[in-house]
Scaffold this active site. Sequence first.
Site, PDB file in Angstrom:
ATOM      1  N   SER A  13       0.830  -1.213   0.000  1.00 33.62           N
ATOM      2  CA  SER A  13       0.000   0.000   0.000  1.00 33.62           C
ATOM      3  C   SER A  13       0.864   1.261   0.000  1.00 33.62           C
ATOM      4  O   SER A  13       0.475   2.286  -0.565  1.00 33.62           O
ATOM      5  CB  SER A  13      -0.984  -0.002   1.179  1.00 33.62           C
ATOM      6  OG  SER A  13      -0.306   0.125   2.395  1.00 33.62           O
ATOM      7  N   ASN A  14       2.041   1.188   0.614  1.00 32.82           N
ATOM      8  CA  ASN A  14       2.939   2.352   0.557  1.00 32.82           C
ATOM      9  C   ASN A  14       3.493   2.561  -0.841  1.00 32.82           C
ATOM     10  O   ASN A  14       3.652   3.698  -1.296  1.00 32.82           O
ATOM     11  CB  ASN A  14       4.070   2.207   1.580  1.00 32.82           C
ATOM     12  CG  ASN A  14       3.633   2.633   2.960  1.00 32.82           C
ATOM     13  OD1 ASN A  14       3.500   3.821   3.245  1.00 32.82           O
ATOM     14  ND2 ASN A  14       3.363   1.665   3.822  1.00 32.82           N
ATOM     15  N   MET A  92      10.740  -6.963   4.991  1.00 32.47           N
ATOM     16  CA  MET A  92      10.904  -7.621   6.290  1.00 32.47           C
ATOM     17  C   MET A  92      12.290  -8.241   6.516  1.00 32.47           C
ATOM     18  O   MET A  92      12.434  -9.119   7.365  1.00 32.47           O
ATOM     19  CB  MET A  92       9.813  -8.678   6.459  1.00 32.47           C
ATOM     20  CG  MET A  92       8.395  -8.127   6.375  1.00 32.47           C
ATOM     21  SD  MET A  92       8.076  -6.768   7.517  1.00 32.47           S
ATOM     22  CE  MET A  92       7.901  -7.695   9.043  1.00 32.47           C
ATOM     23  N   LEU A  94      16.651  -7.524   7.128  1.00 35.88           N
ATOM     24  CA  LEU A  94      17.635  -6.513   7.511  1.00 35.88           C
ATOM     25  C   LEU A  94      18.644  -6.297   6.393  1.00 35.88           C
ATOM     26  O   LEU A  94      19.271  -7.240   5.919  1.00 35.88           O
ATOM     27  CB  LEU A  94      18.390  -6.969   8.762  1.00 35.88           C
ATOM     28  CG  LEU A  94      17.759  -6.660  10.110  1.00 35.88           C
ATOM     29  CD1 LEU A  94      18.687  -7.123  11.230  1.00 35.88           C
ATOM     30  CD2 LEU A  94      17.482  -5.168  10.238  1.00 35.88           C
ATOM     31  N   ASN A 109      13.429   4.048   4.863  1.00 38.34           N
ATOM     32  CA  ASN A 109      12.450   3.087   5.376  1.00 38.34           C
ATOM     33  C   ASN A 109      11.322   3.857   6.048  1.00 38.34           C
ATOM     34  O   ASN A 109      11.534   4.953   6.568  1.00 38.34           O
ATOM     35  CB  ASN A 109      13.112   2.162   6.399  1.00 38.34           C
ATOM     36  CG  ASN A 109      12.173   1.104   6.932  1.00 38.34           C
ATOM     37  OD1 ASN A 109      11.361   0.538   6.176  1.00 38.34           O
ATOM     38  ND2 ASN A 109      12.234   0.823   8.218  1.00 38.34           N
ATOM     39  N   HIS A 111       8.434   3.394   9.096  1.00 38.32           N
ATOM     40  CA  HIS A 111       8.178   2.521  10.244  1.00 38.32           C
ATOM     41  C   HIS A 111       7.021   3.092  11.067  1.00 38.32           C
ATOM     42  O   HIS A 111       7.014   4.289  11.376  1.00 38.32           O
ATOM     43  CB  HIS A 111       9.439   2.402  11.099  1.00 38.32           C
ATOM     44  CG  HIS A 111       9.276   1.440  12.223  1.00 38.32           C
ATOM     45  ND1 HIS A 111       9.361   0.074  12.050  1.00 38.32           N
ATOM     46  CD2 HIS A 111       8.975   1.642  13.523  1.00 38.32           C
ATOM     47  CE1 HIS A 111       9.132  -0.516  13.205  1.00 38.32           C
ATOM     48  NE2 HIS A 111       8.898   0.404  14.120  1.00 38.32           N
TER      49      HIS A 111
HETATM   50  C1  GRF Z   1       3.650  -0.661   6.970  1.00 35.55           C
HETATM   51  O1  GRF Z   1       2.873  -0.532   8.144  1.00 35.55           O
HETATM   52  C2  GRF Z   1       5.072  -0.224   7.214  1.00 35.55           C
HETATM   53  O2  GRF Z   1       5.183   0.840   8.078  1.00 35.55           O
HETATM   54  C3  GRF Z   1       5.649  -1.452   7.822  1.00 35.55           C
HETATM   55  O3  GRF Z   1       5.088  -2.513   7.086  1.00 35.55           O
HETATM   56  C4  GRF Z   1       3.815  -2.112   6.585  1.00 35.55           C
HETATM   57  C5  GRF Z   1       3.831  -2.293   5.083  1.00 35.55           C
HETATM   58  O4  GRF Z   1       2.575  -2.112   4.507  1.00 35.55           O
HETATM   59  N1  GRF Z   1       7.096  -1.393   7.808  1.00 35.55           N
HETATM   60  P1  GRF Z   1       2.417  -2.059   2.918  1.00 35.55           P
HETATM   61  O5  GRF Z   1       3.012  -3.322   2.337  1.00 35.55           O
HETATM   62  O6  GRF Z   1       3.060  -0.826   2.398  1.00 35.55           O
HETATM   63  O7  GRF Z   1       0.928  -2.052   2.714  1.00 35.55           O
END
Ligand code: GRF
Length: 193
Positions: A13-14, A92, A94, A109, A111
């Site tokens: 979604s990001n 997910m 490192l 990133n 968060h």
């Molecule tokens: C988001 O909440 C981001 O902050 C976290 O993982 C989630 C990823 O969501 N690190 P998406 O795949 O962008 O929907």
Amino acid sequence: MLTLGILGSGSGSNMQAILDAITSGTLQAKIGIVLSDNPDAFILKRAEENGIPHGVIDCAGHKTKFSDLVQAQTAGMLKQAGVDLVCLAGFMRLVKAPLLDAFPSKILNIHPSLLPAFPGVAAWAQAVAAKVKETGVTVHVVDSGMDTGPVILQEKLEILPDETADALHKRLQVIEHRIYPLAISQYANSLNL
Ligand code: GRF
């Protein structure tokens, strides 16, 4: 033209928010490639549907390991796509030296907490469990730690009484989608990318 490379493991979604900001003209950039360590991740489907080059980071079935070799291959794919700035979006694993050295101070990133509070997985659930009154979203430059590295943008969010972790996560994501494209734009401008 600023070329972004996006790494994600999940729904993307990001990545979609970044794409929408590009389409609307608020972020002047293009997405050169989307890579995922999860071949079934929806982020890859989104890339495909939008005609964006995409590929799989092959971690050979390892759940969390991201070997030097695979990191070097990932850096190679990003360079091949002409990427200037790498954006982790729900990625997910490192990131370590081979990738960091290929893109020094050029990996961001997002968060869902006010770092340094609640690094790691499910930060929204950590915040609810800790009974804090506020949390938020952080965009930071990636270093070799877990959710460490210089903060470039943060936004706070008050946690509602009796709010569930899921409900809080949804509200945090609304902020994520708004501030990630903004932070990318500001950071790229500051580096003259
Ligand atoms: C988001 O909440 C981001 O902050 C976290 O993982 C989630 C990823 O969501 N690190 P998406 O795949 O962008 O929907």
